[in-house]
Design an enzyme around this catalytic site. Structure first.
Site, PDB file in Angstrom:
ATOM      1  N   ARG A 157      -2.021  10.335  20.523  1.00 49.12           N
ATOM      2  CA  ARG A 157      -3.048  11.392  20.495  1.00 49.12           C
ATOM      3  C   ARG A 157      -3.358  11.826  21.936  1.00 49.12           C
ATOM      4  NH1 ARG A 157      -6.411   8.512  15.600  1.00 49.12           N
ATOM      5  NH2 ARG A 157      -5.351   9.672  13.949  1.00 49.12           N
ATOM      6  N   GLY A 201       0.878  -1.173   0.000  1.00 46.43           N
ATOM      7  CA  GLY A 201       0.000   0.000   0.000  1.00 46.43           C
ATOM      8  C   GLY A 201       0.907   1.212   0.000  1.00 46.43           C
ATOM      9  N   ASP A 220       2.036  -1.413  -4.632  1.00 43.82           N
ATOM     10  CA  ASP A 220       0.635  -0.958  -4.719  1.00 43.82           C
ATOM     11  C   ASP A 220       0.039  -1.566  -5.983  1.00 43.82           C
ATOM     12  OD1 ASP A 220      -0.812   1.689  -3.175  1.00 43.82           O
ATOM     13  OD2 ASP A 220      -1.803   0.970  -4.997  1.00 43.82           O
ATOM     14  N   HIS A 259      -9.515  -0.590  18.175  1.00 40.81           N
ATOM     15  CA  HIS A 259      -9.294   0.734  17.581  1.00 40.81           C
ATOM     16  C   HIS A 259     -10.615   1.242  17.005  1.00 40.81           C
ATOM     17  CE1 HIS A 259      -7.204   3.986  15.651  1.00 40.81           C
ATOM     18  NE2 HIS A 259      -7.577   3.604  14.452  1.00 40.81           N
ATOM     19  N   ASN A 284      -7.750  -0.551   8.262  1.00 43.09           N
ATOM     20  CA  ASN A 284      -8.951  -0.588   9.116  1.00 43.09           C
ATOM     21  C   ASN A 284     -10.055  -1.460   8.525  1.00 43.09           C
ATOM     22  OD1 ASN A 284      -8.672   0.960  11.506  1.00 43.09           O
ATOM     23  ND2 ASN A 284      -8.612   2.845  10.282  1.00 43.09           N
ATOM     24  N   ARG A 339     -11.237   5.956   5.431  1.00 38.27           N
ATOM     25  CA  ARG A 339     -12.576   6.516   5.673  1.00 38.27           C
ATOM     26  C   ARG A 339     -12.784   7.832   4.965  1.00 38.27           C
ATOM     27  NH1 ARG A 339     -13.960   7.180  11.839  1.00 38.27           N
ATOM     28  NH2 ARG A 339     -11.736   7.374  12.256  1.00 38.27           N
ATOM     29  N   ARG A 373     -15.003   3.242  10.768  1.00 36.21           N
ATOM     30  CA  ARG A 373     -13.943   2.325  10.324  1.00 36.21           C
ATOM     31  C   ARG A 373     -14.564   0.996   9.882  1.00 36.21           C
ATOM     32  NH1 ARG A 373     -11.970   4.887  15.026  1.00 36.21           N
ATOM     33  NH2 ARG A 373     -10.078   6.082  14.671  1.00 36.21           N
ATOM     34  N   ILE A 391      -1.960  -1.915   9.356  1.00 35.06           N
ATOM     35  CA  ILE A 391      -2.562  -0.617   9.719  1.00 35.06           C
ATOM     36  C   ILE A 391      -3.976  -0.497   9.139  1.00 35.06           C
ATOM     37  CG2 ILE A 391      -2.239   1.897   9.699  1.00 35.06           C
ATOM     38  CD1 ILE A 391       0.684   1.588   9.301  1.00 35.06           C
TER      39      ILE A 391
HETATM   40  P1  A3D Z   1      -4.795   5.539   0.844  1.00 42.78           P
HETATM   41  O1  A3D Z   1      -4.037   6.806   0.691  1.00 42.78           O
HETATM   42  O2  A3D Z   1      -6.064   5.389   0.102  1.00 42.78           O
HETATM   43  O3  A3D Z   1      -3.811   4.336   0.463  1.00 42.78           O
HETATM   44  C1  A3D Z   1      -4.247   3.013   0.354  1.00 42.78           C
HETATM   45  C2  A3D Z   1      -3.504   2.420  -0.827  1.00 42.78           C
HETATM   46  O4  A3D Z   1      -3.866   1.030  -0.900  1.00 42.78           O
HETATM   47  C3  A3D Z   1      -3.867   3.053  -2.176  1.00 42.78           C
HETATM   48  O5  A3D Z   1      -2.683   3.550  -2.797  1.00 42.78           O
HETATM   49  C4  A3D Z   1      -4.473   1.902  -2.975  1.00 42.78           C
HETATM   50  O6  A3D Z   1      -4.147   1.923  -4.352  1.00 42.78           O
HETATM   51  C5  A3D Z   1      -3.850   0.692  -2.285  1.00 42.78           C
HETATM   52  N1  A3D Z   1      -4.592  -0.546  -2.483  1.00 42.78           N
HETATM   53  C6  A3D Z   1      -5.937  -0.732  -2.592  1.00 42.78           C
HETATM   54  N2  A3D Z   1      -6.202  -2.026  -2.805  1.00 42.78           N
HETATM   55  C7  A3D Z   1      -5.008  -2.675  -2.823  1.00 42.78           C
HETATM   56  C8  A3D Z   1      -4.630  -4.026  -2.998  1.00 42.78           C
HETATM   57  N3  A3D Z   1      -5.554  -4.993  -3.213  1.00 42.78           N
HETATM   58  N4  A3D Z   1      -3.313  -4.333  -2.967  1.00 42.78           N
HETATM   59  C9  A3D Z   1      -2.389  -3.373  -2.780  1.00 42.78           C
HETATM   60  N5  A3D Z   1      -2.679  -2.076  -2.596  1.00 42.78           N
HETATM   61  C10 A3D Z   1      -3.984  -1.738  -2.627  1.00 42.78           C
HETATM   62  O7  A3D Z   1      -5.105   5.268   2.400  1.00 42.78           O
HETATM   63  P2  A3D Z   1      -4.193   5.624   3.678  1.00 42.78           P
HETATM   64  O8  A3D Z   1      -2.778   5.316   3.373  1.00 42.78           O
HETATM   65  O9  A3D Z   1      -4.566   6.970   4.164  1.00 42.78           O
HETATM   66  O10 A3D Z   1      -4.800   4.574   4.732  1.00 42.78           O
HETATM   67  C11 A3D Z   1      -4.578   3.192   4.552  1.00 42.78           C
HETATM   68  C12 A3D Z   1      -5.390   2.372   5.554  1.00 42.78           C
HETATM   69  O11 A3D Z   1      -4.962   2.678   6.886  1.00 42.78           O
HETATM   70  C13 A3D Z   1      -6.892   2.631   5.533  1.00 42.78           C
HETATM   71  O12 A3D Z   1      -7.595   1.400   5.677  1.00 42.78           O
HETATM   72  C14 A3D Z   1      -7.125   3.496   6.776  1.00 42.78           C
HETATM   73  O13 A3D Z   1      -8.440   3.380   7.290  1.00 42.78           O
HETATM   74  C15 A3D Z   1      -6.108   2.897   7.701  1.00 42.78           C
HETATM   75  N6  A3D Z   1      -5.727   3.739   8.842  1.00 42.78           N
HETATM   76  C16 A3D Z   1      -5.548   3.094  10.028  1.00 42.78           C
HETATM   77  C17 A3D Z   1      -5.167   3.806  11.141  1.00 42.78           C
HETATM   78  C18 A3D Z   1      -4.965   3.093  12.441  1.00 42.78           C
HETATM   79  O14 A3D Z   1      -4.623   3.700  13.426  1.00 42.78           O
HETATM   80  C19 A3D Z   1      -5.203   1.659  12.522  1.00 42.78           C
HETATM   81  C20 A3D Z   1      -4.969   5.195  11.055  1.00 42.78           C
HETATM   82  C21 A3D Z   1      -5.150   5.824   9.837  1.00 42.78           C
HETATM   83  C22 A3D Z   1      -5.528   5.075   8.718  1.00 42.78           C
END
Ligand code: A3D
Length: 320
Positions: free
Chosen positions: A152, A10, A34, A176, A121, A83, A89, A119
């Site tokens: 936080r 990712g 990715d 979480h 969600n 989200r 989430r 990480i």
């Molecule tokens: P984002 O910037 O959308 O990045 C996610 C990436 O995943 C994108 O580049 C997509 O192309 C890629 N992706 C989608 N499907 C696939 C796949 N099948 N294989 C490989 N890559 C893929 O999101 P983000 O970086 O902001 O957040 C990523 C995740 O972290 C989300 O699920 C959020 O909800 C989560 N998150 C968790 C926390 C915690 O504290 C646990 C905090 C913030 C975000």
């Protein structure tokens, strides 16, 4: 000695920030993976071009094929969707569960010895599913949430008390979600527990309750402000601290979503608890005592996670 290899599955907002931080800290070479073509390659090249200015040595490679993560020492998983305002989430479960299945298969095939930090969600259910899909040892698959939620909490407390964030330690356990459990009794300023600081007149119980509530909703506050996507700087920093604890065998005590096999009276589930992270992965789960009110909050949070895991099994019966 060869550099460590860190695979980022990712390469979105958190993935890119992870790559930058890992470079700045010289934790190892980075593979950004990715499904989006060009994005991991572009981010890798951009960060690599910052290296001469910052003065760090790291190889940054972008990839759309899992073979690039071969023999990674650490995999940090953010693949999936984040989200949008108005979403919880849990709304991400269906889409991200399918993503975890693909990611689990990729890690199993190419990096079965890695320490995996999830990480994506809804965190506690996704890390549980990822461990099952990948088949990696439970000590080597862990979820990042508690470090962020506690950071936080620490930020808000340091702001309230007008002291350095370095001197504030805090513990946020449970799942979480909005039912997470910030533990005031186990949170301190230079060792002084928060309830004592209330007695000392540093703050009031009402203000402390408001900080606890703001911590619980901390992710949503940022989603509301950004309007597209969720937090990424603090989540990335939190996951890097876990990766560093593993790679440098620091044996740090951190709240993480860890696999429980009887601890806290829970079996075969992941939920946020304090653990020791060192070269052996999750080397120890620390069981702390809860008072009645804390136990009740923890149980409520656990029930929410169990509900999510049941929803996963309804979609993917092989997880049951
Ligand atoms: P984002 O910037 O959308 O990045 C996610 C990436 O995943 C994108 O580049 C997509 O192309 C890629 N992706 C989608 N499907 C696939 C796949 N099948 N294989 C490989 N890559 C893929 O999101 P983000 O970086 O902001 O957040 C990523 C995740 O972290 C989300 O699920 C959020 O909800 C989560 N998150 C968790 C926390 C915690 O504290 C646990 C905090 C913030 C975000």
């Amino acid at each position: 000695m060869a550099r460590n290899k860190i695979a980022l599955i990712g390469s979105g907002m958190i993935g890119g920030t992870l790559a930058h931080l890992i470079g700045l800290k010289e934790l190892g070479d980075v593979v950004l993976f990715d499904i989006a073509e060009g994005v991991p390659q572009g981010k890798g090249l951009d960060i690599a071009q910052s290296a001469p200015v910052e003065g760090f040595d790291a190889r940054l490679q972008g990839a759309n094929d899992y073979s690039a993560i071969k023999d990674a020492d650490v995999c940090i998983v953010t693949a999936g969707v984040p989200r949008k305002p108005g979403m919880s989430r849990d709304d991400l479960l269906g889409i991200n569960l399918k993503v975890m299945e693909q990611v689990g298969a990729g890690i199993k095939k190419y990096a079965p010895k890695a320490f995996v930090i999830c990480i994506t969600n809804p965190l506690d259910a996704m890390v549980w599913a990822l461990q099952k899909f990948s088949g990696l040892p439970k000590t080597h698959v862990v979820g990042m949430a508690g470090v962020l939620d506690s950071a936080r909490f620490r930020h808000f407390l340091a702001d309230e008390f007008k002291v350095s964030v370095e001197d504030v330690s805090a513990m946020t356990l449970g799942g979480h979600g909005d039912d997470m459990v910030p533990l005031t009794r186990y949170s301190t300023v230079a060792g002084i527990p928060l309830p004592d600081l209330v007695k000392m007149g540093w703050t009031t119980k009402e203000k402390l309750d408001a900080i606890v509530e703001r911590t619980r909703k901390g992710g949503g506050e940022i989603v509301g402000l950004l309007k597209s996507g969720s937090a990424y700087y603090a989540p990335a920093a939190s996951a890097v601290s876990m990766a560093e604890a593993y790679l440098r065998d620091k044996k740090r005590v951190l709240p993480c979503a860890a696999h429980l096999s009887g601890q806290y009276g829970l079996k075969d589930m992941y939920v946020g608890v304090p653990v020791v992270i060192g070269a052996g992965g999750v080397e120890r789960v620390i069981e702390i005592d809860f008072n009645k009110a804390e136990q009740k909050m923890f149980e409520k949070s656990v029930a929410a996670v169990q509900g999510l895991c049941e929803a996963c099994v309804a979609i993917a019966p092989n997880l049951g």
